[in-house]
Motif scaffolding. Structure first.
Motif, mmCIF file in Angstrom:
data_model
loop_
_atom_site.group_PDB
_atom_site.id
_atom_site.type_symbol
_atom_site.label_atom_id
_atom_site.label_comp_id
_atom_site.label_asym_id
_atom_site.label_seq_id
_atom_site.Cartn_x
_atom_site.Cartn_y
_atom_site.Cartn_z
ATOM 1 N N ASN A 1 -9.832 5.176 -1.028
ATOM 2 C CA ASN A 1 -9.329 5.675 0.241
ATOM 3 C C ASN A 1 -9.781 4.743 1.363
ATOM 4 N N PRO B 1 -14.045 6.842 -5.222
ATOM 5 C CA PRO B 1 -12.792 6.269 -5.723
ATOM 6 C C PRO B 1 -12.228 7.084 -6.891
ATOM 7 N N ASN C 1 -3.708 3.005 0.612
ATOM 8 C CA ASN C 1 -5.107 2.884 0.222
ATOM 9 C C ASN C 1 -5.234 1.592 -0.580
ATOM 10 N N ASP D 1 -5.835 8.617 -4.254
ATOM 11 C CA ASP D 1 -7.263 8.753 -3.976
ATOM 12 C C ASP D 1 -7.780 10.138 -4.383
#
Length: 159
Positions: free
Chosen positions: A23, A30, A55, A147
Motif C-alpha cells: 500500500n 504487505p 499501489n 493490498d
C-alpha cells in the motif's frame, strides 16, 4: 511450495514466484501471495503502475530482490524497477507514481532497458511490466492481489 527456515519460498522449477502488493498510502502489512507464468528465474520486478489503486506491485524469486525492487520504487516516489543481484535499474515516475518528468527519449530508453532486463531474468512475457500492472486489477477474473489480500473477480469477494 518449498519451506526453508519457516519461510515459504518460490519454486522456480515450476515457475511459481512471490508476488506482493504494498500500500502506497497507508503504513500496512504487505499482501503476499504466489504467481505462476511471469517466468522470472532470478531477481525481481516492481511497479507503482498497478491498476486501479496504483499501489506497488512486485514479483520476484527471493525476498532480498523483492525488497530491493520495492525500495527503488519508493526512493523515486514511484516508478518501475528491476533487480538482479547487484544490478539495479529504475525508471522514476515521481508524478503520482504514474508519470515521469523526463523527456520521451530518456523515458523510452529507461523502459526498454527494464524490459530487456526482465527478459534476461527469465520472463517470457511480451510486456512484463504491463502484465504486472494488471495483477492488482481486481475487476478482471480470476484471482488478483490487492493490498487487502487475494480477490476472486468471478465471485467478487476476497478469498
Amino acid at each position: 511450495i518449498p519451506i526453508k527456515d519457516n519461510i515459504v519460498e518460490s519454486d522456480i522449477s515450476r515457475d511459481i514466484i512471490k508476488i506482493a502488493v504494498i500500500n502506497r498510502y497507508n503504513d500496512s502489512v504487505p499482501a503476499i501471495s504466489f504467481i505462476q507464468g511471469i517466468g522470472l528465474t532470478s531477481g525481481a520486478i516492481a511497479s507503482s503502475v498497478a491498476h486501479d489503486s496504483h499501489n506497488i506491485v512486485v514479483a520476484g524469486v527471493d525476498d532480498e530482490s523483492i525488497a530491493k525492487a520495492v525500495n527503488l520504487v519508493i526512493n523515486k516516489s514511484g516508478g518501475l524497477s528491476a533487480v538482479n543481484g547487484e544490478r539495479e535499474e529504475v525508471l522514476p515516475l515521481p508524478v503520482g507514481g504514474l508519470m515521469t518528468t523526463d523527456d520521451c527519449q530518456t523515458t523510452s530508453d529507461a523502459y526498454l532497458k527494464l524490459d530487456k532486463m526482465a527478459k534476461e531474468m527469465g520472463s517470457n512475457l511480451r510486456a512484463p511490466y504491463m502484465t504486472l500492472s494488471f495483477m492488482a486489477l481486481l475487476v478482471i477474473p480470476e484471482l488478483k492481489l490487492s493490498d487487502l489480500g487475494l480477490f476472486d473477480g468471478k465471485r467478487f469477494e476476497f478469498v
